[in-house]
Design a protein around this motif. Structure first.
Motif, PDB file in Angstrom:
ATOM      1  N   VAL A 116     -35.290 -47.072  46.501  1.00 55.22           N
ATOM      2  CA  VAL A 116     -36.250 -48.086  46.052  1.00 55.22           C
ATOM      3  C   VAL A 116     -36.667 -47.768  44.626  1.00 55.22           C
ATOM      4  N   GLY A 117     -36.748 -48.783  43.792  1.00 51.14           N
ATOM      5  CA  GLY A 117     -37.161 -48.550  42.411  1.00 51.14           C
ATOM      6  C   GLY A 117     -37.312 -49.843  41.647  1.00 51.14           C
ATOM      7  N   SER A 118     -36.997 -49.792  40.368  1.00 50.23           N
ATOM      8  CA  SER A 118     -37.105 -50.965  39.502  1.00 50.23           C
ATOM      9  C   SER A 118     -35.788 -51.164  38.763  1.00 50.23           C
ATOM     10  N   TYR A 119     -35.551 -52.412  38.362  1.00 47.66           N
ATOM     11  CA  TYR A 119     -34.366 -52.734  37.564  1.00 47.66           C
ATOM     12  C   TYR A 119     -34.846 -53.357  36.257  1.00 47.66           C
ATOM     13  N   GLY A 120     -34.466 -52.734  35.158  1.00 48.00           N
ATOM     14  CA  GLY A 120     -34.879 -53.230  33.850  1.00 48.00           C
ATOM     15  C   GLY A 120     -33.702 -53.422  32.919  1.00 48.00           C
ATOM     16  N   LEU A 121     -33.582 -54.593  32.335  1.00 47.77           N
ATOM     17  CA  LEU A 121     -32.456 -54.886  31.450  1.00 47.77           C
ATOM     18  C   LEU A 121     -32.452 -53.993  30.224  1.00 47.77           C
ATOM     19  N   MET A 122     -33.648 -53.547  29.818  1.00 44.34           N
ATOM     20  CA  MET A 122     -33.750 -52.718  28.614  1.00 44.34           C
ATOM     21  C   MET A 122     -33.935 -51.244  28.952  1.00 44.34           C
ATOM     22  N   ASP A 123     -33.921 -50.904  30.248  1.00 43.36           N
ATOM     23  CA  ASP A 123     -34.139 -49.519  30.656  1.00 43.36           C
ATOM     24  C   ASP A 123     -32.833 -48.737  30.661  1.00 43.36           C
ATOM     25  N   THR A 124     -32.939 -47.417  30.480  1.00 45.57           N
ATOM     26  CA  THR A 124     -31.782 -46.523  30.567  1.00 45.57           C
ATOM     27  C   THR A 124     -32.126 -45.336  31.444  1.00 45.57           C
ATOM     28  N   PRO A 125     -31.523 -45.218  32.647  1.00 47.60           N
ATOM     29  CA  PRO A 125     -30.616 -46.190  33.262  1.00 47.60           C
ATOM     30  C   PRO A 125     -31.357 -47.445  33.689  1.00 47.60           C
ATOM     31  N   ARG A 126     -30.620 -48.493  33.967  1.00 46.19           N
ATOM     32  CA  ARG A 126     -31.260 -49.763  34.313  1.00 46.19           C
ATOM     33  C   ARG A 126     -32.015 -49.687  35.637  1.00 46.19           C
ATOM     34  N   ASN A 136     -42.956 -46.629  51.121  1.00 47.81           N
ATOM     35  CA  ASN A 136     -44.351 -46.311  50.810  1.00 47.81           C
ATOM     36  C   ASN A 136     -44.908 -47.323  49.814  1.00 47.81           C
ATOM     37  N   ALA A 137     -46.192 -47.645  49.960  1.00 44.21           N
ATOM     38  CA  ALA A 137     -46.821 -48.597  49.042  1.00 44.21           C
ATOM     39  C   ALA A 137     -46.923 -48.034  47.629  1.00 44.21           C
ATOM     40  N   HIS A 138     -47.215 -46.732  47.509  1.00 43.29           N
ATOM     41  CA  HIS A 138     -47.491 -46.190  46.180  1.00 43.29           C
ATOM     42  C   HIS A 138     -46.260 -46.102  45.285  1.00 43.29           C
ATOM     43  N   VAL A 139     -45.066 -46.273  45.854  1.00 46.04           N
ATOM     44  CA  VAL A 139     -43.852 -46.152  45.046  1.00 46.04           C
ATOM     45  C   VAL A 139     -43.336 -47.505  44.580  1.00 46.04           C
ATOM     46  N   VAL A 140     -43.880 -48.606  45.103  1.00 48.63           N
ATOM     47  CA  VAL A 140     -43.385 -49.937  44.732  1.00 48.63           C
ATOM     48  C   VAL A 140     -43.912 -50.296  43.354  1.00 48.63           C
ATOM     49  N   PRO A 141     -43.028 -50.593  42.412  1.00 46.09           N
ATOM     50  CA  PRO A 141     -43.489 -50.935  41.058  1.00 46.09           C
ATOM     51  C   PRO A 141     -44.366 -52.181  41.073  1.00 46.09           C
ATOM     52  N   GLU A 142     -45.343 -52.208  40.192  1.00 44.87           N
ATOM     53  CA  GLU A 142     -46.183 -53.393  40.063  1.00 44.87           C
ATOM     54  C   GLU A 142     -45.350 -54.543  39.506  1.00 44.87           C
ATOM     55  N   GLU A 143     -45.496 -55.728  40.125  1.00 46.73           N
ATOM     56  CA  GLU A 143     -44.786 -56.904  39.644  1.00 46.73           C
ATOM     57  C   GLU A 143     -45.540 -57.498  38.458  1.00 46.73           C
ATOM     58  N   THR A 144     -44.849 -57.694  37.355  1.00 50.20           N
ATOM     59  CA  THR A 144     -45.457 -58.241  36.150  1.00 50.20           C
ATOM     60  C   THR A 144     -44.711 -59.524  35.783  1.00 50.20           C
ATOM     61  N   PRO A 145     -45.278 -60.689  36.142  1.00 49.83           N
ATOM     62  CA  PRO A 145     -44.600 -61.968  35.906  1.00 49.83           C
ATOM     63  C   PRO A 145     -44.177 -62.182  34.462  1.00 49.83           C
ATOM     64  N   GLU A 146     -44.947 -61.610  33.526  1.00 53.23           N
ATOM     65  CA  GLU A 146     -44.608 -61.818  32.113  1.00 53.23           C
ATOM     66  C   GLU A 146     -43.402 -60.981  31.682  1.00 53.23           C
ATOM     67  N   ARG A 147     -43.020 -59.991  32.523  1.00 50.23           N
ATOM     68  CA  ARG A 147     -41.864 -59.148  32.187  1.00 50.23           C
ATOM     69  C   ARG A 147     -40.664 -59.589  33.009  1.00 50.23           C
ATOM     70  N   ILE A 148     -39.949 -60.601  32.540  1.00 51.53           N
ATOM     71  CA  ILE A 148     -38.797 -61.108  33.288  1.00 51.53           C
ATOM     72  C   ILE A 148     -37.609 -60.163  33.207  1.00 51.53           C
ATOM     73  N   ASP A 149     -37.699 -59.159  32.334  1.00 49.80           N
ATOM     74  CA  ASP A 149     -36.591 -58.219  32.178  1.00 49.80           C
ATOM     75  C   ASP A 149     -36.693 -57.038  33.132  1.00 49.80           C
ATOM     76  N   ARG A 150     -37.770 -56.974  33.958  1.00 46.99           N
ATOM     77  CA  ARG A 150     -37.907 -55.854  34.886  1.00 46.99           C
ATOM     78  C   ARG A 150     -38.417 -56.370  36.226  1.00 46.99           C
ATOM     79  N   SER A 151     -37.856 -55.843  37.317  1.00 47.76           N
ATOM     80  CA  SER A 151     -38.231 -56.322  38.646  1.00 47.76           C
ATOM     81  C   SER A 151     -38.059 -55.206  39.668  1.00 47.76           C
ATOM     82  N   ILE A 152     -38.638 -55.423  40.855  1.00 46.95           N
ATOM     83  CA  ILE A 152     -38.432 -54.495  41.971  1.00 46.95           C
ATOM     84  C   ILE A 152     -36.980 -54.603  42.421  1.00 46.95           C
TER      85      ILE A 152
END
Length: 250
Positions: free
Chosen positions: A34-44, A63-79
Motif C-alpha cells: 500500500v502506498g502512493s503513486y506520483g507522476l513526479m515522484d522517484t520512484p513513482r 492500517n489507517a495511519h499509512v493511507v496517504p491523504e487524498e489531495t484533490p488539487e494534486r492530480i499527479d499523486r494518488s493512493i
C-alpha cells in the motif's frame, strides 16, 4: 465497483489444515503493498505498508495511519497498491479510500480490478496460544519488495491505550485514543518490523485472518525497532475489521 457487496465481511476462501509451506504461496497473491503513486515522484510508487484483499477481492484492509491523504488539487499523486503477479513482477493499481476507523487504526480501500484472491476473516477470536503467521514487507523497499512471513503465537488478549509522554506526544491520533478509552487488541509473540503494518495475522491451522497487524512495542526510538525488536506485536481482531468492511461497502 460497489454493487453486489452483501456479506463481504465473511467473504473469501479459508484454507483448512494445510502446512505453512503450502499456505504461504496461497496468501502471497492476496497481500499487497500500500502506498502512493506520483507522476513526479522517484520512484513513482511510494511504499508505506502492507494490506490484503478481502470480500470480493476488490477491497483491501490496511492500517489507517499509512493511507496517504487524498489531495484533490494534486492530480499527479494518488493512493495506490502494488499487486504481486509472481516471479518478482508487480502491477500498480489505483485505489480509493472507502472507510477509516482511526480509533482502531483500520482502513478499507477499493482497488481497480481484476479481483484478487480474497482472504477470509475469522468469525471467532483466536485463542491464547494459537499458532499464527504474519506476512508483509519488513522495512519496505530497503530490502526489496518481497513477501516475508514471520511465525508466532497469540500471547494474550489485552486492553490497550497509548498515553502520551507529555504534551509533545499529544498528536491528534493519541488524543482520539485517550478520549475513546482503552480498546481490545491481540498481543502476539512474534517479531514485526516497519513494513509489516497492515498485513494479515493468519491462523496457521485454518488459514483465516484473525487480525490486522498494527505494530510492535518499541523500546526507545523507531530505529530501535530495526536493531533491537522487542518481539511483542499488536493486532486488531478480525471481528473489528469485519465491522468496518461491512459499514464501508453498504
Amino acid at each position: 465497483m460497489l454493487a453486489g457487496l452483501a456479506g463481504l465481511a465473511c467473504g473469501g476462501t479459508a484454507v483448512a489444515a494445510e502446512p505453512l509451506q503450502a499456505l504461504i504461496p496461497r496468501v502471497k497473491r492476496s497481500v499487497v503493498a500500500v502506498g502512493s503513486y506520483g507522476l513526479m515522484d522517484t520512484p513513482r510508487f511510494g511504499f508505506r505498508a502492507a494490506g490484503f484483499a478481502v470480500g470480493d477481492g476488490l477491497h483491501v484492509l490496511t492500517n489507517a495511519h499509512v493511507v496517504p491523504e487524498e489531495t484533490p488539487e494534486r492530480i499527479d499523486r494518488s493512493i495506490a497498491v502494488q499487486v504481486w503477479l509472481g516471479d518478482g513482477q508487480w502491477q500498480t493499481r489505483s485505489a480509493k479510500l472507502l472507510g477509516r476507523d482511526l480509533r482502531n487504526d483500520l482502513a478499507v480501500l477499493a482497488i481497480d480490478g481484476p479481483a484478487l484472491p480474497a482472504l477470509k476473516l475469522a468469525e471467532r477470536d483466536a485463542e491464547e496460544g494459537a499458532s499464527i503467521a504474519l506476512m508483509g514487507f519488513p522495512i519496505g523497499n530497503a530490502l526489496g519488495q518481497v513477501h516475508t512471513t514471520h511465525r508466532g503465537i497469540v500471547s494474550a488478549w489485552t486492553l490497550i491505550a497509548q498515553p502520551a509522554e507529555g504534551p509533545a506526544g499529544l498528536d491528534p491520533r493519541a488524543v482520539r485514543q485517550l478520549r475513546s478509552g482503552a480498546f481490545k487488541v491481540m498481543q502476539l509473540d512474534a517479531v514485526a518490523y516497519p513494513g509489516n503494518s497492515g498485513g494479515p495475522v493468519l491462523d496457521v491451522e485454518t488459514g483465516e485472518v484473525v487480525g490486522v497487524l498494527q505494530g510492535g512495542a518499541v523500546k526507545s526510538t523507531k530505529e530501535a525497532a530495526l536493531s533491537a525488536p522487542t518481539g511483542i506485536t499488536y493486532a486488531v481482531p478480525a471481528s473489528t475489521a469485519a465491522r468496518l468492511l461491512a459499514e464501508s461497502t453498504r
